[in-house]
Design a protein around this motif. Structure first.
Motif, mmCIF file in Angstrom:
data_model
loop_
_atom_site.group_PDB
_atom_site.id
_atom_site.type_symbol
_atom_site.label_atom_id
_atom_site.label_comp_id
_atom_site.label_asym_id
_atom_site.label_seq_id
_atom_site.Cartn_x
_atom_site.Cartn_y
_atom_site.Cartn_z
ATOM 1 N N UNK A 267 2.099 -45.065 63.441
ATOM 2 C CA UNK A 267 2.773 -45.031 62.141
ATOM 3 C C UNK A 267 2.968 -43.632 61.582
ATOM 4 N N UNK A 268 2.112 -42.693 61.957
ATOM 5 C CA UNK A 268 2.204 -41.333 61.415
ATOM 6 C C UNK A 268 1.597 -40.357 62.407
ATOM 7 N N UNK A 269 2.278 -39.245 62.614
ATOM 8 C CA UNK A 269 1.767 -38.228 63.535
ATOM 9 C C UNK A 269 2.177 -36.847 63.022
ATOM 10 N N UNK A 270 1.377 -35.825 63.283
ATOM 11 C CA UNK A 270 1.727 -34.496 62.789
ATOM 12 C C UNK A 270 2.849 -33.867 63.619
ATOM 13 N N UNK B 20 6.548 -40.066 59.900
ATOM 14 C CA UNK B 20 6.088 -41.438 59.696
ATOM 15 C C UNK B 20 7.118 -42.436 60.212
ATOM 16 N N UNK B 21 6.626 -43.597 60.580
ATOM 17 C CA UNK B 21 7.503 -44.683 61.001
ATOM 18 C C UNK B 21 8.108 -45.334 59.765
ATOM 19 N N UNK B 22 9.331 -45.804 59.915
ATOM 20 C CA UNK B 22 10.005 -46.513 58.834
ATOM 21 C C UNK B 22 9.150 -47.713 58.428
ATOM 22 N N UNK B 23 8.965 -47.907 57.136
ATOM 23 C CA UNK B 23 8.156 -49.010 56.637
ATOM 24 C C UNK B 23 6.720 -48.620 56.331
ATOM 25 N N UNK B 24 6.305 -47.431 56.729
ATOM 26 C CA UNK B 24 4.956 -46.964 56.434
ATOM 27 C C UNK B 24 4.849 -46.639 54.948
ATOM 28 N N UNK B 25 3.756 -47.032 54.319
ATOM 29 C CA UNK B 25 3.530 -46.663 52.927
ATOM 30 C C UNK B 25 3.145 -45.184 52.905
ATOM 31 N N UNK C 236 11.058 -42.107 61.049
ATOM 32 C CA UNK C 236 11.771 -42.566 62.236
ATOM 33 C C UNK C 236 11.544 -44.061 62.444
ATOM 34 N N UNK C 237 12.419 -44.656 63.210
ATOM 35 C CA UNK C 237 12.289 -46.065 63.547
ATOM 36 C C UNK C 237 11.408 -46.183 64.785
ATOM 37 N N UNK C 238 10.402 -47.042 64.722
ATOM 38 C CA UNK C 238 9.546 -47.264 65.882
ATOM 39 C C UNK C 238 8.320 -46.376 65.894
ATOM 40 N N UNK C 239 7.726 -46.304 67.066
ATOM 41 C CA UNK C 239 6.495 -45.555 67.300
ATOM 42 C C UNK C 239 6.771 -44.056 67.171
ATOM 43 N N UNK C 240 6.099 -43.411 66.229
ATOM 44 C CA UNK C 240 6.344 -41.985 65.975
ATOM 45 C C UNK C 240 5.914 -41.110 67.150
ATOM 46 N N UNK C 241 5.023 -41.589 67.979
ATOM 47 C CA UNK C 241 4.562 -40.797 69.125
ATOM 48 C C UNK C 241 5.624 -40.658 70.191
ATOM 49 N N UNK C 242 6.649 -41.496 70.110
ATOM 50 C CA UNK C 242 7.728 -41.458 71.106
ATOM 51 C C UNK C 242 8.907 -40.609 70.655
ATOM 52 N N UNK C 243 8.894 -40.146 69.426
ATOM 53 C CA UNK C 243 10.039 -39.371 68.936
ATOM 54 C C UNK C 243 9.819 -37.884 69.077
#
Length: 156
Positions: free
Chosen positions: A83-86, A108-113, A149-156
């Motif tokens: 959901x969130x990555x630096x 952050x992933x879309x939809x994350x608070x 971003x949409x989806x897993x932030x580790x993949x972007x």
């Protein structure tokens, strides 16, 4: 060692120049930012006891941790979430060799608070910094969400 004209890096650079995608400037900035993040020089950061002292004994011995180690540990711990990555972790070390500030750009992933994610990151950073640099290290932690971003932030 010089790269030959037929080396893989040279071929990739030539292909990128020839194609010039419409968003080349953003691609270029992103690549440069990631390169700078990987080759950032390291500084010694002094360990601070709970009472604010840096001396470990009566002889004035001190313990130091390389800023590269602190940054690496933060990136490892903060990079586990989908959901969130630096995206960027900056450490400011004062003239007194104490950690003065931690700045983090978060994706952050879309939809994350977002406020919740920022507070969770800030709390985790404070725990890691305290573990590595001693309980007397009380550097401000600034966390800014710089992308969603949409989806897993580790993949972007």
């Amino acid at each position: 060692m010089a790269l030959s004209q037929t080396g893989p890096l040279e071929r990739a650079a030539a292909a990128a120049r020839a194609e010039e995608p419409e968003d080349w400037e953003s691609v270029s900035r992103s690549v440069k930012r990631r390169i700078h993040a990987t080759v950032t020089p390291s500084r010694p950061v002094v360990v601070v006891a709970a009472d604010g002292t840096t001396d470990q004994d009566e002889h004035g011995s001190r313990t130091y941790v390389a800023s590269r180690v602190v940054r690496s540990r933060l990136r490892e711990a903060l990079g586990r979430s989908a959901d969130a990555t630096p995206e960027r972790i900056d450490l400011t070390v004062g003239d007194d060799e104490r950690l003065a500030r931690v700045e983090i750009d978060l994706v952050c992933a879309y939809g994350t608070e977002l406020p919740v994610a920022v507070e969770q990151v800030r709390a985790l950073v404070e725990v890691i910094v305290s573990d590595l640099l001693g309980p007397g290290t009380r550097a401000p932690v600034d966390v800014a969400v710089t992308d969603v971003v949409v989806g897993d932030v580790r993949l972007s």
